[in-house]
Design an enzyme around this catalytic site. Structure first.
Site, PDB file in Angstrom:
ATOM      1  N   ASN A   1      23.200  14.199  58.021  1.00  0.00           N
ATOM      2  CA  ASN A   1      23.480  15.094  59.138  1.00  0.00           C
ATOM      3  C   ASN A   1      23.940  16.442  58.592  1.00  0.00           C
ATOM      4  OD1 ASN A   1      24.988  16.469  61.245  1.00  0.00           O
ATOM      5  ND2 ASN A   1      24.884  14.585  62.422  1.00  0.00           N
TER       6      ASN A   1
ATOM      7  N   HIS B   1      27.267  20.430  59.899  1.00  0.00           N
ATOM      8  CA  HIS B   1      28.385  21.238  59.408  1.00  0.00           C
ATOM      9  C   HIS B   1      27.963  22.318  58.420  1.00  0.00           C
ATOM     10  CE1 HIS B   1      31.175  19.153  61.843  1.00  0.00           C
ATOM     11  NE2 HIS B   1      30.894  17.983  61.307  1.00  0.00           N
TER      12      HIS B   1
ATOM     13  N   HIS C   1      22.567  17.505  65.638  1.00  0.00           N
ATOM     14  CA  HIS C   1      23.053  17.326  67.014  1.00  0.00           C
ATOM     15  C   HIS C   1      23.066  18.696  67.684  1.00  0.00           C
ATOM     16  CE1 HIS C   1      26.507  15.707  69.804  1.00  0.00           C
ATOM     17  NE2 HIS C   1      25.481  16.208  70.485  1.00  0.00           N
TER      18      HIS C   1
ATOM     19  N   ARG D   1      24.283  20.497  70.432  1.00  0.00           N
ATOM     20  CA  ARG D   1      25.297  20.358  71.480  1.00  0.00           C
ATOM     21  C   ARG D   1      25.120  21.402  72.578  1.00  0.00           C
ATOM     22  NH1 ARG D   1      30.225  17.762  71.250  1.00  0.00           N
ATOM     23  NH2 ARG D   1      30.506  16.315  69.511  1.00  0.00           N
TER      24      ARG D   1
ATOM     25  N   ARG E   1      27.979  24.716  69.106  1.00  0.00           N
ATOM     26  CA  ARG E   1      29.042  25.018  68.145  1.00  0.00           C
ATOM     27  C   ARG E   1      28.554  25.014  66.699  1.00  0.00           C
ATOM     28  NH1 ARG E   1      33.012  19.893  68.915  1.00  0.00           N
ATOM     29  NH2 ARG E   1      32.763  20.573  71.073  1.00  0.00           N
TER      30      ARG E   1
ATOM     31  N   GLU F   1      20.081  14.156  67.657  1.00  0.00           N
ATOM     32  CA  GLU F   1      21.129  13.622  68.514  1.00  0.00           C
ATOM     33  C   GLU F   1      21.297  14.558  69.703  1.00  0.00           C
ATOM     34  OE1 GLU F   1      23.918  11.435  65.129  1.00  0.00           O
ATOM     35  OE2 GLU F   1      24.553  13.356  65.978  1.00  0.00           O
TER      36      GLU F   1
ATOM     37  N   THR G   1      32.148  13.530  68.060  1.00  0.00           N
ATOM     38  CA  THR G   1      31.842  12.437  68.976  1.00  0.00           C
ATOM     39  C   THR G   1      32.921  11.360  68.876  1.00  0.00           C
ATOM     40  OG1 THR G   1      29.490  12.880  68.654  1.00  0.00           O
ATOM     41  CG2 THR G   1      30.078  10.792  69.677  1.00  0.00           C
TER      42      THR G   1
ATOM     43  N   GLU H   1      22.476   2.588  67.311  1.00  0.00           N
ATOM     44  CA  GLU H   1      23.290   3.107  66.208  1.00  0.00           C
ATOM     45  C   GLU H   1      24.749   2.842  66.558  1.00  0.00           C
ATOM     46  OE1 GLU H   1      24.414   7.200  63.766  1.00  0.00           O
ATOM     47  OE2 GLU H   1      22.430   7.004  64.691  1.00  0.00           O
TER      48      GLU H   1
ATOM     49  N   HIS I   1      29.070   7.511  61.601  1.00  0.00           N
ATOM     50  CA  HIS I   1      30.286   8.209  62.007  1.00  0.00           C
ATOM     51  C   HIS I   1      31.454   7.828  61.099  1.00  0.00           C
ATOM     52  CE1 HIS I   1      31.977  11.119  64.801  1.00  0.00           C
ATOM     53  NE2 HIS I   1      33.132  10.491  64.616  1.00  0.00           N
TER      54      HIS I   1
END
Length: 241
Positions: A10, A13, A48, A50, A54, A75, A106, A156, A195
């Site tokens: 992922n 970030h 993801h 969003r 962000r 996602e 999340t 998941e 996660h």
């Protein structure tokens, strides 16, 4: 013989660092970091998109839909706008996730049972054009069954709670993960997890029955500050063998 677990990286970030300055800098490049991840052994890239944008932006989805060298896992919240984006840009996978504006990350799994009527047509529309669907859920038999009934290709499991627990409570949560994984496999769905997974917990998650895929982001970006992303992904890939 147990199958090798597929590693999805992922890169949200990476975009977080860019967006800290309002997207006014072209660095760090999400695509460049995707390529480093793949060079290190990533077999999938996860992002993801969003509602509040962000980190990942629509232009990132558009770019990676064309340029990502491995399968792309999007996602997203269960909204008509996000379904429209998925239909337009055609990621390989869509993972439906819960999304609250105020949360830092999340916080738990999706309530598939509660949102069944809303999400069922979305799942059907996306599968009709060849997109595979996973549901990001708590390790709950009830949610596994709801995911099966809605037609998901995979579940998941949210591992964040298990990661943060200790002692007997951690063992109890692990038992929930095992039971849910076994039931998902029995029903014919792929078993994924993600996660909060760091190197240590990734060694432990290897033991989860029928696990086929993990998606890991935050820890890898943190490790990359010291070791570089390619090397960090390579180490994680080695752990997951």
């Amino acid at each position: 013989m147990k199958n090798k677990i597929r590693l999805g990286v992922n890169v949200d970030h990476v975009a977080t660092l860019r967006q800290v300055r309002g997207g006014t800098t072209p660095y760090p490049s999400v695509l460049d970091m995707v390529k480093k991840s793949v060079k290190g052994g990533a077999e999938q890239i996860t992002i993801h998109l969003r509602e509040d944008r962000r980190h990942i932006q629509l232009h990132d989805l558009k770019l990676l839909a064309k340029e990502c060298p491995v399968p792309l896992n999007l996602e997203m919240a269960a909204t008509s706008q996000m379904v429209a984006f998925a239909k337009k840009y055609r990621p390989d996978w869509v993972c439906f996730v819960p999304e609250k504006r105020a949360e830092l990350t999340t916080e738990g799994g999706l309530d598939v049972k509660k949102g069944f009527k809303k999400m069922a047509p979305m799942v059907e529309k996306l599968q009709r054009i060849g997109i595979e669907i996973s549901m990001f859920i708590e390790p709950s038999i009830e949610q596994v069954e709801a995911s099966y009934e809605i037609g998901a290709d995979a579940v998941e499991f949210h591992t964040g709670k298990w990661v943060h627990l200790t002692g007997p409570r951690k063992e109890k949560e692990w038992k929930r993960l095992v039971d849910a994984a076994e039931w998902a496999n029995y029903l014919g769905m792929n078993v994924h997890a993600g996660h909060g997974l760091d190197y240590g917990h990734s060694k432990m998650i290897n033991k989860l029955p029928y696990l086929q895929e993990v998606n890991i982001g935050h820890s890898l970006i943190c490790y990359a500050l010291e070791d570089g992303l390619e090397a960090s992904v390579r180490k994680m890939r080695k752990i997951l063998k």
